[in-house]
Write a protein that holds these residues in place. Sequence first.
Motif, PDB file in Angstrom:
ATOM      1  N   ASN A   1      -8.944   2.204  -5.885  1.00 25.59           N
ATOM      2  CA  ASN A   1      -9.963   1.515  -6.683  1.00 25.59           C
ATOM      3  C   ASN A   1     -11.368   1.659  -6.093  1.00 25.59           C
ATOM      4  O   ASN A   1     -12.363   1.455  -6.800  1.00 25.59           O
ATOM      5  CB  ASN A   1      -9.618   0.032  -6.825  1.00 25.59           C
ATOM      6  N   ASP A   2     -11.467   2.005  -4.809  1.00 29.02           N
ATOM      7  CA  ASP A   2     -12.785   2.215  -4.201  1.00 29.02           C
ATOM      8  C   ASP A   2     -13.471   3.460  -4.760  1.00 29.02           C
ATOM      9  O   ASP A   2     -14.693   3.609  -4.645  1.00 29.02           O
ATOM     10  CB  ASP A   2     -12.650   2.354  -2.679  1.00 29.02           C
ATOM     11  N   LEU A   3     -12.683   4.363  -5.376  1.00 26.39           N
ATOM     12  CA  LEU A   3     -13.256   5.599  -5.902  1.00 26.39           C
ATOM     13  C   LEU A   3     -14.022   5.371  -7.198  1.00 26.39           C
ATOM     14  O   LEU A   3     -15.016   6.052  -7.471  1.00 26.39           O
ATOM     15  CB  LEU A   3     -12.151   6.632  -6.150  1.00 26.39           C
TER      16      LEU A   3
ATOM     17  N   ASN B   1      -6.592   2.162  -1.526  1.00 25.30           N
ATOM     18  CA  ASN B   1      -8.002   2.554  -1.523  1.00 25.30           C
ATOM     19  C   ASN B   1      -8.436   3.282  -2.792  1.00 25.30           C
ATOM     20  O   ASN B   1      -9.585   3.708  -2.902  1.00 25.30           O
ATOM     21  CB  ASN B   1      -8.305   3.432  -0.300  1.00 25.30           C
TER      22      ASN B   1
ATOM     23  N   ASN C   1      -1.465  -3.255  -9.536  1.00 24.92           N
ATOM     24  CA  ASN C   1      -2.274  -4.460  -9.358  1.00 24.92           C
ATOM     25  C   ASN C   1      -1.745  -5.605 -10.210  1.00 24.92           C
ATOM     26  O   ASN C   1      -1.717  -6.764  -9.776  1.00 24.92           O
ATOM     27  CB  ASN C   1      -3.737  -4.178  -9.710  1.00 24.92           C
TER      28      ASN C   1
ATOM     29  N   PRO D   1     -16.033   2.960  -8.549  1.00 19.10           N
ATOM     30  CA  PRO D   1     -17.469   2.638  -8.578  1.00 19.10           C
ATOM     31  C   PRO D   1     -18.357   3.829  -8.226  1.00 19.10           C
ATOM     32  O   PRO D   1     -19.519   3.883  -8.655  1.00 19.10           O
ATOM     33  CB  PRO D   1     -17.594   1.516  -7.530  1.00 19.10           C
ATOM     34  N   LYS D   2     -17.831   4.780  -7.468  1.00 17.11           N
ATOM     35  CA  LYS D   2     -18.632   5.951  -7.089  1.00 17.11           C
ATOM     36  C   LYS D   2     -18.937   6.848  -8.288  1.00 17.11           C
ATOM     37  O   LYS D   2     -19.830   7.697  -8.227  1.00 17.11           O
ATOM     38  CB  LYS D   2     -17.894   6.770  -6.015  1.00 17.11           C
TER      39      LYS D   2
ATOM     40  N   SER E   1       0.813  -1.220   0.000  1.00 21.79           N
ATOM     41  CA  SER E   1       0.000   0.000   0.000  1.00 21.79           C
ATOM     42  C   SER E   1       0.845   1.268   0.000  1.00 21.79           C
ATOM     43  O   SER E   1       0.308   2.375  -0.044  1.00 21.79           O
ATOM     44  CB  SER E   1      -0.918   0.010   1.227  1.00 21.79           C
TER      45      SER E   1
ATOM     46  N   ILE F   1      -5.406   9.460  -0.339  1.00 25.28           N
ATOM     47  CA  ILE F   1      -5.771   8.444  -1.321  1.00 25.28           C
ATOM     48  C   ILE F   1      -4.496   7.745  -1.780  1.00 25.28           C
ATOM     49  O   ILE F   1      -3.534   8.390  -2.205  1.00 25.28           O
ATOM     50  CB  ILE F   1      -6.491   9.068  -2.541  1.00 25.28           C
TER      51      ILE F   1
END
Length: 706
Positions: A142-144, A140, A169, A146-147, A35, A136
């Motif tokens: 990739n969590d952005l 984290n 990745n 879908p939003k 990370s 960021i």
Amino acid sequence: MTRWASLVVTRKWWVLVLAVLAVIVSGVWGTGVFSKLSQGGFIDPGSESAEVAQIVEDNLGPQTPDIIAIYTPPEGKTLEDIGPAVTENLTAFENEVPTHSVNSYWSTEGAAKAQMTSTDGSMASAAITVDPDAGINVANFNDLLPKLEVPGVDVQFAGNSVVGVAFNNRLQSDLVLAEGIALPVTLVLLVFIFGGLVAAAVPVFVGLLSIFSALATLRLLTLFTDVSSFAINVTSLLGLGLAIDYGLFIVGRFREELDSGASPLEATKRTVLTAGRTVLFSGLLLICAFSGMLVFPQDVIKSLGFGAIAAVASAALLSLTAVPALLAILGHRINALSWRKDAAKRGEERARKFWGSVVTRVMGKPVAVAVTIVIGLLVLAAPLTKATLGEVTYTALPESDSARTATDTLVNEFPTTGNGATVILRGVDGSPPTPADGTAVAAKAQGIDGVSQATMVGASADMAAVQVTYSEGADTDQQSDVVSSLRALDPPDGTEILVGGGQATVDDGNAAITEWLPVMVAIMVISTLILLFLAFGSIVLPIKAVLMAGISLAATFGVLTFVFQLGHGAGLLGVSPSPLEPTFVVLILAVVFGLSTDYEVFLMSRMVEARSEGASTEDAVKFGAERTGRIVTAAAMLLVIVTGAFTISGLSIMRFLGVGMIVALIVDATVVRMLLVPSLVKLMGEANWWAPKWMKRVHEKVGIGH
């Protein structure tokens, strides 16, 4: 080394347990490195283009969006139909996620609106720049995404950060796959090499420990500097390969000592004093080779250098602690679980007979062998004259990757916004440039061949910015010519011109590598010459070792240029022909040079050992080849398996590294090391061992021995 050998034997359980516990505990902590990796570091921070980027960010804010969302309406709908839903979604995103800016087709007008529309009007984009202080990161990010999705609307995600995370990745998944393939295949090969499961398991056991050690070291480095995501794969697989190679060398010598009648404890001591000393010296040589990478200004090259040094150090340290302690514990049980009682002995006898026969034939016709091999290697090296340097781009991702697909859409379907150079006009006497100065520079830029448009886009108290757009279809050479022409413009009185932008950054980075590469080579060559002299007491053998490393490198890069740049066979590897990526050119240069001198040490140490006991040059060559031929070729084969795992990566640049390692290892460990070197040693005769008398006296006082 004598004191250490005694300590390992008398405290074998303590040494083994402490080494294993220390590595595992630190390795578990090191798993947090994923990370904290950086996707950047390719920029020369002291370059003109980097200065321009900093000026623009300080005065105009971040100009490169992290995410570019490309929205396509469903069939029967228009961009205006989906506008309210997309705008509502972007507003919600902006309220939830700390951002610097959010701009879209639906929130802009005029030229900006046109730039955010595809050329056929079927797609529109939104550019999102995340607040750099929002925390960021890779974990984290990739969590952005879908939003930003809107029900019923197709969306693709491009942008620098999207591509960077895709690289990270892919590297993580490639590492798991590569190690999952390399370890079992290596174990099977070692079983055949050693003729038994226990002996084969020892190098693999140390290889596993080296992976934990690599993770811990990289995590530690992130506390002090940026560490590139590429360093994970390079450090882990290089450490794994070297640990297995060193383990193979030490276990082979231990079994040789047992066969000579030594007790397990005495065999362990002798192994540490002979093979252990060679491993320590080999590690020192490799560290010197990789230290040359630290002179470059780019963080990515430095982090690869630090990672490689860490891999070598951990592999050597584990090979001098855990391996001899384990051998002292196992004793004669090292030959357990063999498919036949004398399998190991018979295999070693066959190998000595084979390599003894090969070297005898080589020394029978040394001129013919040497000339034939040198000509063949020079033929392989010939394409190197056409080599050019390029950069890592999104096209290094596999074609099926969503980030590459989206970026392809952005590049091919949208106007070429941002595809240009940034010109900064700055006062040199404390007074800011006038608007007229900026307009004058834009007019001059407009007249340069290869420029389609030049517009002043911003100004502040002490600078003015002009955005220059390249002509449509301009290739990298034409863009570089534009950058050079812009930098050659005469600035208005009292001002200076600085030029940045994508191509300027690439050109500056490649220029830095070209500038510092001779320094790196000088560090590698000088340190190698000194260390090999201290080891062998000759000035001829070190010079020969450096020349052999040079010819191996030339042949390797000739093949890489032939395939990856000129495109011959590139389709079979699933890569697109392109200029050589300079970061990995530097890495391969360091690795191949280090391994080449590494194998030279393995081979020559046994030759010098025989020579010191009174053997003639021919007998010393034969003795060295018989004792190390199997080990060197087996070590190279195992390292081919481990580093060759790079070729299964979906990233073309990792395939470049994998193919380079395979070619280099095959050429160096077989053709050069076991054929060319014996022929040259035979031809040079007694001159091999020559050094001026004063240097001989120096060696007697401070020599490392063999």
